[in-house]
Design a protein around this motif. Structure first.
Motif, PDB file in Angstrom:
ATOM      1  N   GLY A  63      35.026 -24.054  -4.689  1.00  0.00           N
ATOM      2  CA  GLY A  63      34.453 -25.379  -4.841  1.00  0.00           C
ATOM      3  C   GLY A  63      33.404 -25.649  -3.776  1.00  0.00           C
ATOM      4  O   GLY A  63      33.511 -25.157  -2.642  1.00  0.00           O
ATOM      5  N   LEU A  64      32.397 -26.434  -4.135  1.00  0.00           N
ATOM      6  CA  LEU A  64      31.348 -26.850  -3.194  1.00  0.00           C
ATOM      7  C   LEU A  64      31.279 -28.368  -3.270  1.00  0.00           C
ATOM      8  O   LEU A  64      30.837 -28.934  -4.289  1.00  0.00           O
ATOM      9  CB  LEU A  64      30.012 -26.212  -3.578  1.00  0.00           C
ATOM     10  CG  LEU A  64      28.794 -26.533  -2.702  1.00  0.00           C
ATOM     11  CD1 LEU A  64      29.036 -26.133  -1.256  1.00  0.00           C
ATOM     12  CD2 LEU A  64      27.550 -25.834  -3.236  1.00  0.00           C
ATOM     13  N   ILE A  65      31.722 -29.050  -2.221  1.00  0.00           N
ATOM     14  CA  ILE A  65      31.808 -30.503  -2.264  1.00  0.00           C
ATOM     15  C   ILE A  65      31.078 -31.095  -1.070  1.00  0.00           C
ATOM     16  O   ILE A  65      30.688 -30.400  -0.129  1.00  0.00           O
ATOM     17  CB  ILE A  65      33.277 -30.991  -2.289  1.00  0.00           C
ATOM     18  CG1 ILE A  65      33.980 -30.654  -0.974  1.00  0.00           C
ATOM     19  CG2 ILE A  65      34.020 -30.396  -3.480  1.00  0.00           C
ATOM     20  CD1 ILE A  65      35.381 -31.266  -0.850  1.00  0.00           C
ATOM     21  N   THR A  69      38.462 -34.060 -18.929  1.00  0.00           N
ATOM     22  CA  THR A  69      38.468 -33.354 -17.644  1.00  0.00           C
ATOM     23  C   THR A  69      39.607 -32.347 -17.579  1.00  0.00           C
ATOM     24  O   THR A  69      39.428 -31.217 -17.100  1.00  0.00           O
ATOM     25  CB  THR A  69      38.594 -34.358 -16.487  1.00  0.00           C
ATOM     26  OG1 THR A  69      37.487 -35.276 -16.535  1.00  0.00           O
ATOM     27  CG2 THR A  69      38.581 -33.651 -15.142  1.00  0.00           C
ATOM     28  N   GLN A  70      40.783 -32.743 -18.067  1.00  0.00           N
ATOM     29  CA  GLN A  70      41.912 -31.812 -18.081  1.00  0.00           C
ATOM     30  C   GLN A  70      41.619 -30.610 -18.980  1.00  0.00           C
ATOM     31  O   GLN A  70      41.925 -29.465 -18.630  1.00  0.00           O
ATOM     32  CB  GLN A  70      43.174 -32.539 -18.563  1.00  0.00           C
ATOM     33  CG  GLN A  70      44.421 -31.662 -18.576  1.00  0.00           C
ATOM     34  CD  GLN A  70      44.783 -31.126 -17.203  1.00  0.00           C
ATOM     35  OE1 GLN A  70      44.822 -31.873 -16.228  1.00  0.00           O
ATOM     36  NE2 GLN A  70      45.044 -29.823 -17.113  1.00  0.00           N
ATOM     37  N   ASP A  71      40.989 -30.871 -20.113  1.00  0.00           N
ATOM     38  CA  ASP A  71      40.608 -29.793 -21.021  1.00  0.00           C
ATOM     39  C   ASP A  71      39.599 -28.864 -20.350  1.00  0.00           C
ATOM     40  O   ASP A  71      39.653 -27.639 -20.513  1.00  0.00           O
ATOM     41  CB  ASP A  71      40.032 -30.388 -22.306  1.00  0.00           C
ATOM     42  CG  ASP A  71      39.684 -29.318 -23.321  1.00  0.00           C
ATOM     43  OD1 ASP A  71      40.498 -28.404 -23.548  1.00  0.00           O
ATOM     44  OD2 ASP A  71      38.561 -29.374 -23.897  1.00  0.00           O
ATOM     45  N   LEU A  72      38.687 -29.459 -19.562  1.00  0.00           N
ATOM     46  CA  LEU A  72      37.697 -28.652 -18.846  1.00  0.00           C
ATOM     47  C   LEU A  72      38.375 -27.768 -17.800  1.00  0.00           C
ATOM     48  O   LEU A  72      37.993 -26.606 -17.624  1.00  0.00           O
ATOM     49  CB  LEU A  72      36.664 -29.565 -18.190  1.00  0.00           C
ATOM     50  CG  LEU A  72      35.589 -28.859 -17.351  1.00  0.00           C
ATOM     51  CD1 LEU A  72      34.702 -27.988 -18.239  1.00  0.00           C
ATOM     52  CD2 LEU A  72      34.737 -29.884 -16.600  1.00  0.00           C
ATOM     53  N   MET A  73      39.365 -28.295 -17.095  1.00  0.00           N
ATOM     54  CA  MET A  73      40.088 -27.503 -16.104  1.00  0.00           C
ATOM     55  C   MET A  73      40.714 -26.266 -16.750  1.00  0.00           C
ATOM     56  O   MET A  73      40.603 -25.144 -16.240  1.00  0.00           O
ATOM     57  CB  MET A  73      41.175 -28.346 -15.434  1.00  0.00           C
ATOM     58  CG  MET A  73      40.673 -29.424 -14.508  1.00  0.00           C
ATOM     59  SD  MET A  73      42.015 -30.454 -13.854  1.00  0.00           S
ATOM     60  CE  MET A  73      42.935 -29.247 -12.887  1.00  0.00           C
ATOM     61  N   ASN A  74      41.334 -26.481 -17.893  1.00  0.00           N
ATOM     62  CA  ASN A  74      41.936 -25.349 -18.604  1.00  0.00           C
ATOM     63  C   ASN A  74      40.876 -24.354 -19.046  1.00  0.00           C
ATOM     64  O   ASN A  74      41.080 -23.136 -18.992  1.00  0.00           O
ATOM     65  CB  ASN A  74      42.719 -25.853 -19.819  1.00  0.00           C
ATOM     66  CG  ASN A  74      43.874 -26.760 -19.431  1.00  0.00           C
ATOM     67  OD1 ASN A  74      44.404 -26.648 -18.315  1.00  0.00           O
ATOM     68  ND2 ASN A  74      44.263 -27.658 -20.313  1.00  0.00           N
ATOM     69  N   MET A  77      40.663 -29.725  -6.482  1.00  0.00           N
ATOM     70  CA  MET A  77      41.901 -29.304  -5.816  1.00  0.00           C
ATOM     71  C   MET A  77      42.824 -28.550  -6.762  1.00  0.00           C
ATOM     72  O   MET A  77      43.652 -27.747  -6.342  1.00  0.00           O
ATOM     73  CB  MET A  77      42.636 -30.527  -5.247  1.00  0.00           C
ATOM     74  CG  MET A  77      41.847 -31.292  -4.199  1.00  0.00           C
ATOM     75  SD  MET A  77      41.551 -30.299  -2.712  1.00  0.00           S
ATOM     76  CE  MET A  77      40.518 -31.421  -1.744  1.00  0.00           C
ATOM     77  N   GLY A  78      42.663 -28.799  -8.075  1.00  0.00           N
ATOM     78  CA  GLY A  78      43.562 -28.191  -9.042  1.00  0.00           C
ATOM     79  C   GLY A  78      43.218 -26.766  -9.413  1.00  0.00           C
ATOM     80  O   GLY A  78      44.113 -26.005  -9.805  1.00  0.00           O
ATOM     81  N   ILE A  79      41.934 -26.370  -9.304  1.00  0.00           N
ATOM     82  CA  ILE A  79      41.571 -25.032  -9.786  1.00  0.00           C
ATOM     83  C   ILE A  79      40.905 -24.155  -8.731  1.00  0.00           C
ATOM     84  O   ILE A  79      40.829 -22.937  -8.901  1.00  0.00           O
ATOM     85  CB  ILE A  79      40.635 -25.119 -11.019  1.00  0.00           C
ATOM     86  CG1 ILE A  79      39.301 -25.760 -10.639  1.00  0.00           C
ATOM     87  CG2 ILE A  79      41.294 -25.846 -12.163  1.00  0.00           C
ATOM     88  CD1 ILE A  79      38.284 -25.720 -11.770  1.00  0.00           C
ATOM     89  N   CYS A  80      40.407 -24.738  -7.645  1.00  0.00           N
ATOM     90  CA  CYS A  80      39.658 -23.936  -6.659  1.00  0.00           C
ATOM     91  C   CYS A  80      40.613 -23.260  -5.671  1.00  0.00           C
ATOM     92  O   CYS A  80      41.598 -23.851  -5.227  1.00  0.00           O
ATOM     93  CB  CYS A  80      38.671 -24.819  -5.890  1.00  0.00           C
ATOM     94  SG  CYS A  80      37.328 -25.438  -6.920  1.00  0.00           S
ATOM     95  N   THR A 105      41.240 -23.430   2.200  1.00  0.00           N
ATOM     96  CA  THR A 105      41.996 -23.675   0.978  1.00  0.00           C
ATOM     97  C   THR A 105      42.051 -25.177   0.704  1.00  0.00           C
ATOM     98  O   THR A 105      41.781 -25.995   1.605  1.00  0.00           O
ATOM     99  CB  THR A 105      43.423 -23.133   1.122  1.00  0.00           C
ATOM    100  OG1 THR A 105      44.091 -23.892   2.152  1.00  0.00           O
ATOM    101  CG2 THR A 105      43.416 -21.652   1.488  1.00  0.00           C
ATOM    102  N   PRO A 106      42.399 -25.568  -0.517  1.00  0.00           N
ATOM    103  CA  PRO A 106      42.504 -27.008  -0.803  1.00  0.00           C
ATOM    104  C   PRO A 106      43.425 -27.751   0.162  1.00  0.00           C
ATOM    105  O   PRO A 106      43.106 -28.872   0.584  1.00  0.00           O
ATOM    106  CB  PRO A 106      43.059 -27.026  -2.242  1.00  0.00           C
ATOM    107  CG  PRO A 106      42.548 -25.760  -2.845  1.00  0.00           C
ATOM    108  CD  PRO A 106      42.572 -24.756  -1.733  1.00  0.00           C
TER     109      PRO A 106
END
Length: 593
Positions: A373-375, A527-532, A556-559, A575-576
């Motif tokens: 992730g880049l935030i 957004t949840q569908d995108l995460m999957n 935080m959920g996928i990175c 890490t997250p």
């Protein structure tokens, strides 16, 4: 019989039938010499309009000096016909070819510098070119100067002009349906997205400009040997405007629309000659009415299809004769993931705009098959990192390598071919294209057949196009978009458009996928569908992902690791869990108690 072969057969029969009908009427005196001349003029101006439509309609570049290319071809052809006589009737074909090639040469010379500009600036420079050519012709002794050229051989006849028109139309249609045509249309729809898809935009812009100039030069040669005389004022500013009007009236992007408009306007101009005092008034009113009630032209971007007409007639007949009968897939890169292998290495990257340091001393290593992730707050430099990686900007300091290959100094399409693909914060689809054409366009860097193979439908074209169609449909099925394959991209729901942009990026078979705020504008379910979807992409396509996103639940959920920027500087990498607890990140971006 395959649908495309059947369509080609029907079109060939239709073109031959039109030729035989008109040729028979000329031979039997139904059309006298005057009417035959009008028909030939309509064909000649159709060629000119179709050629300009390549640049204005298909490439999306506004050019106003097309008469200049016609004049180059006309004078080259006329001078050759006057001074040279070849055996076996070869004089005229060779003269037309030379006229087209000379015009194409001027097209390249003008196109290389001019096509760096867009819009009004390009229109002005091309208009200036047309006027310069006319002025130069006025002062050259071998062109006859202001008096022009006389006693040009009358080689032009109906079979010649009709044959050349049909040849060029077939060439353009076959070109459009090839990978090269998809590249040209992609540039029209979105030049930045086209280059990001691996398309060398400069090459295709100059190629299209030169091709249009070649066709205009041939049209000028046909006109010269029909009128039998040439004067510089024949190809003045108004002639260029007339050709532009034909393209706009027919519909920018429609080849058959350009032919229809050129034919109607040529015939109307001759028909109104008896009313010379009112001819231009009537002509102008007709144009205004069409633009008011059909602003996109007579056909818009659609094409007249003889095949669809035949199918409609046959369907109407079958409805009353026969009872209707009921009508009667994964392309995954073979890339074994090595999760510990360094893929992207960014070392001390920085860029300065004037006196502003947008990025300074940014370093990051992304391993194969990793999601990073880049935030950071707005203006921190996140998208600037993406623009540096894809060569939208050139770094002031530092280096970037992908699999050990330096990315510095490469063009955007070259970086795409090296293995980096990206999406954009604001969705950049080729909106006028269908869903499947969007994906096919991104296969550009994986296809090898030549322009000639695409036009002549050689085996290399057939093999690659069938394979790419299969792969594109399989890629769409991964994102549950196959049912939308033949719909326009801009008709999809927002979430589906985001998925289509990702699918198009994956078509280039990247090693690293850059996602710029993919969840922007999505609701929680999307957004949840995108995460999957992102997690499935990583596993299915063995691709590393660098993700810019403001939705912290997604990040935080996928990175697996997160890099945090603030004012162009790296303030944290970890890490997250580490990022959540970092006081600098909390103070600059996340906030907390």
């Amino acid at each position: 019989m395959q649908s495309r072969t059947r369509s080609n057969f029907i079109n060939a029969i239709g073109a031959l039938a039109v030729f035989m009908l008109i040729y028979a009427m000329i031979g039997h005196g139904v059309f006298n010499r005057y009417y035959t001349g009008i028909i030939q003029l309509a064909c000649i101006y159709s060629i000119a309009a179709v050629s300009l439509n390549l640049v204005v309609g298909l490439l999306g570049q506004l050019a106003l000096g097309h008469a200049g290319f016609m004049s180059v071809g006309a004078y080259t052809c006329a001078l050759f016909c006057i001074g040279v006589e070849l055996p076996h009737g070869l004089t005229f074909p060779v003269a037309l070819l030379l006229g087209g090639l000379m015009a194409a040469l001027f097209g390249v010379l003008i196109g290389v510098p001019a096509l760096r500009l867009r819009g009004d600036y390009l229109a002005i420079i091309t208009l200036g070119f047309g006027e310069i050519i006319r002025v130069v012709i006025n002062f050259l002794p071998f062109t006859g100067g202001a008096k022009g050229l006389l006693r040009i051989p009358a080689y032009t006849n109906f079979p010649y002009v009709y044959g050349v028109l049909v040849l060029f139309v077939c060439f353009i249609f076959t070109l459009i349906k090839s990978r090269h045509g998809r590249a040209i249309i992609a540039i029209r729809e979105d030049e930045i997205a086209a280059e990001a898809a691996g398309i060398p935009t400069t090459f295709y812009k100059v190629f299209t400009f030169a091709l249009a100039a070649f066709m205009a030069g041939v049209a000028g040669g046909l006109l010269a040997c029909q009128n039998r005389m040439l004067i510089p004022t024949t190809f003045n500013f108004m002639k260029s405007i007339e050709i532009v009007v034909m393209v706009v009236l027919g519909g920018m992007g429609s080849v058959t629309g350009a032919i229809l408009a050129a034919s109607v306007l040529t015939i109307a101009t001759e028909a109104l000659r008896e009313f010379s005092d009112y001819r231009m008034v009537v002509y102008s009113v007709l144009l205004i009415l069409v633009m008011l009630f059909k602003s996109d032209g007579l056909l818009g971007r659609k094409e007249f299809s003889l095949t669809r007409l035949v199918d409609w007639i046959w369907g109407m007949l079958r409805q009353y004769v026969f009872k209707p009968k009921p009508a009667k897939t994964s392309d995954v890169p073979d890339r074994s993931p090595d999760r510990e292998r360094p893929l992207l290495n960014i070392s001390h990257l920085g860029i300065t705009f004037g006196g502003l340091k947008a990025l300074e001393d940014v370093s990051l290593t992304i391993r194969s098959n990793e999601i990073v992730g880049l935030i950071g707050p707005n203006g921190a430099g996140k998208t600037t990192v993406f623009n540096l990686l894809t060569s939208v900007y050139a770094p002031t300091t530092g280096n970037m390598t992908l699999d050990g290959v330096s990315l510095v100094g490469k063009k955007t399409y070259q970086i795409t071919r090296e293995g980096i693909a990206r999406t954009f914060q604001n969705i950049r689809l080729f909106k006028g294209d269908t869903v499947i054409e969007n994906v096919k366009t991104a296969f550009q860097c994986r296809m090898k057949y030549s322009i000639l193979s695409g036009v002549l439908r050689l085996p290399a074209y057939q093999k690659e196009e069938l394979e790419i169609d299969r792969r594109a449909r399989e890629l769409l099925s991964v994102f549950d978009l196959e049912r939308f394959a033949d719909e326009r991209a801009d008709s999809l729901p927002y979430g589906a458009q985001r998925k289509l942009e990702i699918a198009r990026a994956l078509a280039s078979n990247p090693k690293l996928l850059l996602l710029d705020e993919p969840a922007a504008g999505m609701n929680p379910i999307e957004t949840q569908d995108l995460m999957n979807t992102i997690q499935a992409i990583r596993e299915r396509f063995s691709v590393a992902i660098l993700l810019i996103e403001h939705d912290m639940n997604l990040v935080m959920g996928i990175c697996e690791r997160i890099l945090v920027l603030d004012y162009g500087h790296v303030i944290a990498l970890g890490t997250p869990e580490e990022i959540k607890k970092d006081p600098r990140v909390i103070g600059a971006y996340l906030g907390g108690e």
